[in-house]
Scaffold this motif. Structure first.
Motif, PDB file in Angstrom:
ATOM      1  N   LEU A  69      62.306  44.182  35.898  1.00 39.01           N
ATOM      2  CA  LEU A  69      60.849  43.949  35.410  1.00 39.01           C
ATOM      3  C   LEU A  69      60.766  42.472  34.745  1.00 39.01           C
ATOM      4  CD1 LEU A  69      57.953  44.552  35.172  1.00 39.01           C
ATOM      5  CD2 LEU A  69      58.569  46.069  33.084  1.00 39.01           C
ATOM      6  N   ALA A  70      61.883  42.352  33.941  1.00 43.67           N
ATOM      7  CA  ALA A  70      62.120  40.895  33.188  1.00 43.67           C
ATOM      8  C   ALA A  70      62.341  39.812  33.890  1.00 43.67           C
ATOM      9  CB  ALA A  70      63.217  41.295  32.121  1.00 43.67           C
ATOM     10  N   VAL A  71      63.047  40.201  35.146  1.00 45.02           N
ATOM     11  CA  VAL A  71      63.254  38.848  35.915  1.00 45.02           C
ATOM     12  C   VAL A  71      61.994  38.522  36.791  1.00 45.02           C
ATOM     13  CG1 VAL A  71      64.775  37.785  37.648  1.00 45.02           C
ATOM     14  CG2 VAL A  71      65.817  39.140  35.863  1.00 45.02           C
ATOM     15  N   LEU A  72      61.358  39.477  37.112  1.00 42.82           N
ATOM     16  CA  LEU A  72      59.962  39.605  38.038  1.00 42.82           C
ATOM     17  C   LEU A  72      58.989  38.930  37.195  1.00 42.82           C
ATOM     18  CD1 LEU A  72      58.397  40.324  40.527  1.00 42.82           C
ATOM     19  CD2 LEU A  72      58.014  42.653  39.177  1.00 42.82           C
ATOM     20  N   THR A  73      58.867  38.952  35.759  1.00 41.05           N
ATOM     21  CA  THR A  73      58.261  38.278  34.894  1.00 41.05           C
ATOM     22  C   THR A  73      58.231  36.736  34.893  1.00 41.05           C
ATOM     23  OG1 THR A  73      58.245  40.218  33.532  1.00 41.05           O
ATOM     24  CG2 THR A  73      57.732  38.325  32.293  1.00 41.05           C
ATOM     25  N   GLU A  74      59.785  36.643  34.885  1.00 44.62           N
ATOM     26  CA  GLU A  74      59.974  34.861  34.954  1.00 44.62           C
ATOM     27  C   GLU A  74      59.360  34.538  36.136  1.00 44.62           C
ATOM     28  OE1 GLU A  74      64.159  34.375  32.658  1.00 44.62           O
ATOM     29  OE2 GLU A  74      64.231  35.413  34.635  1.00 44.62           O
ATOM     30  N   SER A  75      59.216  35.142  37.287  1.00 45.68           N
ATOM     31  CA  SER A  75      58.959  34.586  38.347  1.00 45.68           C
ATOM     32  C   SER A  75      57.425  34.710  38.640  1.00 45.68           C
ATOM     33  CB  SER A  75      59.623  35.327  39.834  1.00 45.68           C
ATOM     34  OG  SER A  75      60.976  35.419  39.788  1.00 45.68           O
ATOM     35  N   MET A  76      56.738  35.765  38.098  1.00 47.90           N
ATOM     36  CA  MET A  76      55.300  35.853  38.200  1.00 47.90           C
ATOM     37  C   MET A  76      54.911  34.423  37.472  1.00 47.90           C
ATOM     38  SD  MET A  76      54.689  39.715  37.234  1.00 47.90           S
ATOM     39  CE  MET A  76      54.663  41.014  38.658  1.00 47.90           C
ATOM     40  N   ALA A  77      55.545  34.219  36.257  1.00 46.21           N
ATOM     41  CA  ALA A  77      54.841  33.093  35.290  1.00 46.21           C
ATOM     42  C   ALA A  77      54.907  31.881  36.284  1.00 46.21           C
ATOM     43  CB  ALA A  77      55.733  32.930  34.188  1.00 46.21           C
ATOM     44  N   ILE A  78      55.985  31.430  36.807  1.00 47.16           N
ATOM     45  CA  ILE A  78      56.161  30.262  37.733  1.00 47.16           C
ATOM     46  C   ILE A  78      54.855  30.301  38.914  1.00 47.16           C
ATOM     47  CG2 ILE A  78      57.578  29.189  39.445  1.00 47.16           C
ATOM     48  CD1 ILE A  78      58.424  28.794  36.590  1.00 47.16           C
ATOM     49  N   GLU A  79      54.839  31.419  39.654  1.00 54.43           N
ATOM     50  CA  GLU A  79      53.865  31.442  40.670  1.00 54.43           C
ATOM     51  C   GLU A  79      52.596  31.716  40.153  1.00 54.43           C
ATOM     52  OE1 GLU A  79      54.957  33.013  44.486  1.00 54.43           O
ATOM     53  OE2 GLU A  79      57.072  33.187  43.921  1.00 54.43           O
ATOM     54  N   LEU A  80      52.124  31.892  38.922  1.00 53.93           N
ATOM     55  CA  LEU A  80      50.740  32.049  38.518  1.00 53.93           C
ATOM     56  C   LEU A  80      50.385  30.816  37.804  1.00 53.93           C
ATOM     57  CD1 LEU A  80      50.635  35.778  37.940  1.00 53.93           C
ATOM     58  CD2 LEU A  80      49.813  34.712  39.862  1.00 53.93           C
ATOM     59  N   ASP A  86      49.838  27.708  38.358  1.00 52.63           N
ATOM     60  CA  ASP A  86      48.641  26.893  38.730  1.00 52.63           C
ATOM     61  C   ASP A  86      47.416  27.404  38.271  1.00 52.63           C
ATOM     62  OD1 ASP A  86      50.321  25.006  39.813  1.00 52.63           O
ATOM     63  OD2 ASP A  86      50.198  25.719  41.899  1.00 52.63           O
ATOM     64  N   GLU A  87      47.228  28.875  38.453  1.00 48.55           N
ATOM     65  CA  GLU A  87      46.025  29.593  37.949  1.00 48.55           C
ATOM     66  C   GLU A  87      45.697  29.524  36.504  1.00 48.55           C
ATOM     67  OE1 GLU A  87      47.728  30.529  40.689  1.00 48.55           O
ATOM     68  OE2 GLU A  87      46.682  32.063  41.814  1.00 48.55           O
ATOM     69  N   LYS A  88      46.903  29.064  35.838  1.00 48.99           N
ATOM     70  CA  LYS A  88      46.696  29.170  34.269  1.00 48.99           C
ATOM     71  C   LYS A  88      46.956  30.597  33.751  1.00 48.99           C
ATOM     72  CE  LYS A  88      46.058  24.400  33.378  1.00 48.99           C
ATOM     73  NZ  LYS A  88      46.622  23.987  34.508  1.00 48.99           N
ATOM     74  N   ILE A  89      47.482  31.517  34.471  1.00 47.21           N
ATOM     75  CA  ILE A  89      47.676  32.880  33.958  1.00 47.21           C
ATOM     76  C   ILE A  89      48.822  33.004  33.386  1.00 47.21           C
ATOM     77  CG2 ILE A  89      47.720  35.370  34.540  1.00 47.21           C
ATOM     78  CD1 ILE A  89      45.856  34.516  36.694  1.00 47.21           C
ATOM     79  N   SER A  90      49.329  33.358  32.101  1.00 46.86           N
ATOM     80  CA  SER A  90      50.630  33.640  31.673  1.00 46.86           C
ATOM     81  C   SER A  90      51.239  34.919  31.860  1.00 46.86           C
ATOM     82  CB  SER A  90      50.502  33.305  30.058  1.00 46.86           C
ATOM     83  OG  SER A  90      49.782  31.957  29.751  1.00 46.86           O
ATOM     84  N   VAL A  91      52.488  34.872  32.140  1.00 48.98           N
ATOM     85  CA  VAL A  91      53.123  36.302  31.954  1.00 48.98           C
ATOM     86  C   VAL A  91      54.353  36.484  31.081  1.00 48.98           C
ATOM     87  CG1 VAL A  91      53.901  37.839  33.842  1.00 48.98           C
ATOM     88  CG2 VAL A  91      52.362  36.256  34.464  1.00 48.98           C
ATOM     89  N   ASN A  92      54.344  37.179  30.427  1.00 45.28           N
ATOM     90  CA  ASN A  92      55.443  37.547  29.457  1.00 45.28           C
ATOM     91  C   ASN A  92      56.007  38.756  29.597  1.00 45.28           C
ATOM     92  OD1 ASN A  92      56.001  34.772  28.036  1.00 45.28           O
ATOM     93  ND2 ASN A  92      53.748  35.043  27.653  1.00 45.28           N
ATOM     94  N   ALA A  93      57.267  39.082  28.894  1.00 44.73           N
ATOM     95  CA  ALA A  93      57.948  40.579  29.118  1.00 44.73           C
ATOM     96  C   ALA A  93      58.068  40.749  27.623  1.00 44.73           C
ATOM     97  CB  ALA A  93      59.011  40.873  29.891  1.00 44.73           C
ATOM     98  N   LEU A  94      57.904  41.848  27.121  1.00 45.03           N
ATOM     99  CA  LEU A  94      58.571  42.174  25.686  1.00 45.03           C
ATOM    100  C   LEU A  94      59.740  43.433  25.981  1.00 45.03           C
ATOM    101  CD1 LEU A  94      55.149  42.613  23.606  1.00 45.03           C
ATOM    102  CD2 LEU A  94      56.724  40.603  23.631  1.00 45.03           C
TER     103      LEU A  94
END
Ligand SMILES: NC(=O)c1ccc[n+]([C@@H]2O[C@H](COP(=O)([O-])OP(=O)(O)OC[C@H]3O[C@@H](n4cnc5c(N)ncnc54)[C@H](OP(=O)(O)O)[C@@H]3O)[C@@H](O)[C@H]2O)c1
Length: 224
Positions: free
Chosen positions: A150-161, A163-171
């Motif tokens: 889930l943590a690594v997926l978070t890093e990829s999601m942030a890159i792919e989103l 352009d939409e300026k949607i931020s993704v972080n994991a705690l």
């Protein structure tokens, strides 16, 4: 703000739901068991019973778009823990753990992003056990691996989103005194109560994306 929280029926998710409601935000709270949510009685709360192990997320995603015209914050908090020695997990255990802890979070993001505008924040609740280099505990291999995924997926999601300026972080949370923790480690006393952790997660969900994106942040008093 319009906030969607999964795993909201108890533990950290329930405390988080209360914390957002107390500040006047609107919450769509998702869990299989919504008994405690139904007792809250707040006009800004919509509680929806849904099993994230379901293959078809259409009913849940329809509920999201009926509840909110736009979604500001998605918190993928639902999680499942199975404690077993490494060689004793069944295939079904593996599937359940990864389906709730990783696949459901992915499906929530895939389904909710169309409702999210610039400046929205997705927060994935991972675990310190899934944080690279952290101390590992016997029995938690697949749980920790799923939280690492889930943590690594978070890093990829942030890159792919981006352009939409949607931020993704994991705690990556450390121990919190919830039913999940007590069931797995009855003798252990965690240094934090659910409402204490919830108050930090709420603060982070509302403001953390102004300074972080694609980050996996350890939030733990218990292990390095
Ligand atoms: N407590 C800790 O020490 C700790 C440490 C690190 C990370 N975390 C993470 O923090 C998050 C919250 O954990 P918690 O300690 O509050 O645990 P909890 O008390 O067991 O709560 C987990 C929540 O996830 C929901 N959930 C589980 N399986 C589900 C499914 N198939 N469909 C829908 N909802 C489901 C449960 O709701 P229903 O049963 O109603 O569906 C429940 O509301 C989890 O992601 C957990 O991994 C916790």
């Amino acid at each position: 703000m319009n906030v969607l929280i999964t795993g909201a029926g108890r533990g950290i998710g329930l405390a988080l739901t209360r914390a957002f409601l107390n500040d006047g935000h609107s919450v769509l709270a998702v869990s299989r068991n919504i008994e405690e949510l139904n007792k809250i009685g707040n006009a800004n709360l919509t509680a929806y019973s849904f099993d994230l192990l379901n293959n078809d997320f259409t009913p849940l995603l329809e509920k999201v778009s009926k509840t909110f015209i736009k979604l500001d914050i998605l918190i993928n908090n639902a999680g499942m823990l199975i404690v077993k020695p490494l060689l004793e997990f069944s295939d079904a255990d593996f599937d359940k753990l990864f389906n709730v802890n990783v696949k459901a979070a992915y499906k929530m993001v895939r389904g909710c992003v169309p409702l999210m505008n610039q400046g929205s924040h997705i927060v994935n609740i991972s675990s310190i056990g899934g944080f690279q280099g952290s101390v590992k505990f016997p029995g938690l291999a697949l749980y920790s691996a799923s939280k690492g995924a889930l943590a690594v997926l978070t890093e990829s999601m942030a890159i792919e989103l981006a352009d939409e300026k949607i931020s993704v972080n994991a705690l990556a949370l450390g121990a919190v005194q919830t039913e999940m923790l007590s069931a797995a480690f009855p003798e252990y006393k965690a240094p934090l109560q659910p409402d204490e952790m919830a108050s930090f997660i709420k603060y982070f969900a509302l403001s953390g994306h102004k300074v972080y994106n694609g980050k996996i942040l350890p939030v733990s008093l218990s292990t390095p």
